[in-house]
Design an enzyme around this catalytic site. Structure first.
Site, PDB file in Angstrom:
ATOM      1  N   ASP A 270       0.861  -1.191   0.000  1.00 42.26           N
ATOM      2  CA  ASP A 270       0.000   0.000   0.000  1.00 42.26           C
ATOM      3  C   ASP A 270       0.897   1.240   0.000  1.00 42.26           C
ATOM      4  O   ASP A 270       1.884   1.303   0.732  1.00 42.26           O
ATOM      5  CB  ASP A 270      -0.910  -0.016   1.233  1.00 42.26           C
ATOM      6  CG  ASP A 270      -2.044   0.986   1.122  1.00 42.26           C
ATOM      7  OD1 ASP A 270      -3.210   0.561   1.098  1.00 42.26           O
ATOM      8  OD2 ASP A 270      -1.767   2.208   1.049  1.00 42.26           O
ATOM      9  N   ILE A 271       0.536   2.232  -0.831  1.00 45.01           N
ATOM     10  CA  ILE A 271       1.336   3.449  -0.966  1.00 45.01           C
ATOM     11  C   ILE A 271       1.319   4.298   0.316  1.00 45.01           C
ATOM     12  O   ILE A 271       2.231   5.080   0.564  1.00 45.01           O
ATOM     13  CB  ILE A 271       0.836   4.279  -2.177  1.00 45.01           C
ATOM     14  CG1 ILE A 271       1.917   5.176  -2.730  1.00 45.01           C
ATOM     15  CG2 ILE A 271      -0.421   5.070  -1.861  1.00 45.01           C
ATOM     16  CD1 ILE A 271       1.564   5.832  -4.072  1.00 45.01           C
TER      17      ILE A 271
ATOM     18  N   ASN B 217     -13.026  -2.961   2.050  1.00 44.46           N
ATOM     19  CA  ASN B 217     -14.047  -1.918   2.091  1.00 44.46           C
ATOM     20  C   ASN B 217     -14.973  -1.978   0.880  1.00 44.46           C
ATOM     21  O   ASN B 217     -14.543  -2.299  -0.230  1.00 44.46           O
ATOM     22  CB  ASN B 217     -13.370  -0.541   2.151  1.00 44.46           C
ATOM     23  CG  ASN B 217     -12.673  -0.310   3.484  1.00 44.46           C
ATOM     24  OD1 ASN B 217     -13.224  -0.592   4.541  1.00 44.46           O
ATOM     25  ND2 ASN B 217     -11.461   0.202   3.443  1.00 44.46           N
TER      26      ASN B 217
ATOM     27  N   GLN C  45     -15.207   2.714   0.392  1.00 43.50           N
ATOM     28  CA  GLN C  45     -14.208   2.157  -0.545  1.00 43.50           C
ATOM     29  C   GLN C  45     -13.662   3.298  -1.388  1.00 43.50           C
ATOM     30  O   GLN C  45     -14.376   3.859  -2.227  1.00 43.50           O
ATOM     31  CB  GLN C  45     -14.853   1.081  -1.434  1.00 43.50           C
ATOM     32  CG  GLN C  45     -13.869   0.436  -2.394  1.00 43.50           C
ATOM     33  CD  GLN C  45     -14.519  -0.640  -3.263  1.00 43.50           C
ATOM     34  OE1 GLN C  45     -15.728  -0.912  -3.168  1.00 43.50           O
ATOM     35  NE2 GLN C  45     -13.729  -1.248  -4.132  1.00 43.50           N
ATOM     36  N   GLU C  46     -12.390   3.611  -1.160  1.00 46.26           N
ATOM     37  CA  GLU C  46     -11.771   4.742  -1.882  1.00 46.26           C
ATOM     38  C   GLU C  46     -11.468   4.365  -3.329  1.00 46.26           C
ATOM     39  O   GLU C  46     -11.816   5.094  -4.255  1.00 46.26           O
ATOM     40  CB  GLU C  46     -10.486   5.141  -1.140  1.00 46.26           C
ATOM     41  CG  GLU C  46      -9.720   6.298  -1.742  1.00 46.26           C
ATOM     42  CD  GLU C  46      -8.269   6.315  -1.287  1.00 46.26           C
ATOM     43  OE1 GLU C  46      -7.409   6.648  -2.110  1.00 46.26           O
ATOM     44  OE2 GLU C  46      -7.999   5.970  -0.110  1.00 46.26           O
TER      45      GLU C  46
ATOM     46  N   HIS D 163     -10.139  -4.882  -3.507  1.00 43.58           N
ATOM     47  CA  HIS D 163      -8.821  -5.155  -2.910  1.00 43.58           C
ATOM     48  C   HIS D 163      -9.004  -5.589  -1.465  1.00 43.58           C
ATOM     49  O   HIS D 163      -9.880  -5.092  -0.762  1.00 43.58           O
ATOM     50  CB  HIS D 163      -7.886  -3.943  -2.999  1.00 43.58           C
ATOM     51  CG  HIS D 163      -8.487  -2.673  -2.502  1.00 43.58           C
ATOM     52  ND1 HIS D 163      -9.368  -1.940  -3.257  1.00 43.58           N
ATOM     53  CD2 HIS D 163      -8.349  -2.026  -1.340  1.00 43.58           C
ATOM     54  CE1 HIS D 163      -9.750  -0.882  -2.570  1.00 43.58           C
ATOM     55  NE2 HIS D 163      -9.157  -0.907  -1.392  1.00 43.58           N
TER      56      HIS D 163
ATOM     57  N   HIS E  79      -7.076  -5.672   2.094  1.00 44.75           N
ATOM     58  CA  HIS E  79      -5.937  -5.153   2.853  1.00 44.75           C
ATOM     59  C   HIS E  79      -5.425  -6.223   3.811  1.00 44.75           C
ATOM     60  O   HIS E  79      -6.219  -6.866   4.510  1.00 44.75           O
ATOM     61  CB  HIS E  79      -6.357  -3.975   3.743  1.00 44.75           C
ATOM     62  CG  HIS E  79      -6.814  -2.744   3.042  1.00 44.75           C
ATOM     63  ND1 HIS E  79      -6.027  -1.631   2.909  1.00 44.75           N
ATOM     64  CD2 HIS E  79      -8.000  -2.427   2.466  1.00 44.75           C
ATOM     65  CE1 HIS E  79      -6.706  -0.669   2.284  1.00 44.75           C
ATOM     66  NE2 HIS E  79      -7.914  -1.130   2.005  1.00 44.75           N
TER      67      HIS E  79
END
Ligand code: 5GP
Ligand code: ZN
Length: 123
Positions: free
Chosen positions: A29-30, A85, A90-91, A96, A98
């Site tokens: 994750d960034i 999410n 959910q962005e 995905h 996590h």
């Protein structure tokens, strides 16, 4: 399609990818919550949990099991939280999962490149 994870799949956006096969990529994750925060992402653009097919879901969970062991071995994590999410929270609108490591002794966040090199290192 203007999807950040599709761009990671195609290589248009770089990522610290630690595992890849025909169905999924696993990358750091960034904006990690803790060292070794991973995302397991299907290569196909699938919106969320309810759009997922059974075989990809099972594969993702099997890969979560495997990478928990890798995180334990290489980063000495003390626990692991799985989060996925959906809807307003959910962005990124591409499924995905996590994998968020827990450490009993709080750790300063390291440079993702350093974490990537530890995870990619041979035993
Ligand atoms: P969610 O959609 O579950 O809220 O979280 C999306 C996650 O994707 C966030 O933790 C965010 O840091 C991560 N993320 C967003 N854009 C990028 C990117 O370009 N590269 C990587 N590696 N992670 C990203
Ligand atoms: Zn996508």
């Amino acid at each position: 399609m203007n999807c950040v994870f599709c761009k990671i799949m195609s290589g248009e956006i770089p990522s610290y990818t630690i595992y890849e096969d025909d169905l999924i990529k696993i990358f750091l994750d960034i904006n990690p919550d803790t060292n070794g925060h991973l995302l397991i992402v299907p290569k196909k653009h699938i919106l969320d949990l309810n759009e997922m097919d059974d075989s990809t879901l099972i594969h993702i969970m099997k890969m979560a099991q495997k990478h928990r062991l890798i995180l334990e071995e290489k980063l000495k994590i003390d626990g692991l939280t799985l989060i996925q999410n959906n809807g307003m929270i959910q962005e990124v609108k591409h499924f995905h999962l996590h994998l968020k490591p827990y450490y009993k002794d709080k750790q300063p966040l390291k440079d993702p490149k350093e974490i990537y090199e530890i995870l990619k290192s041979l035993d």
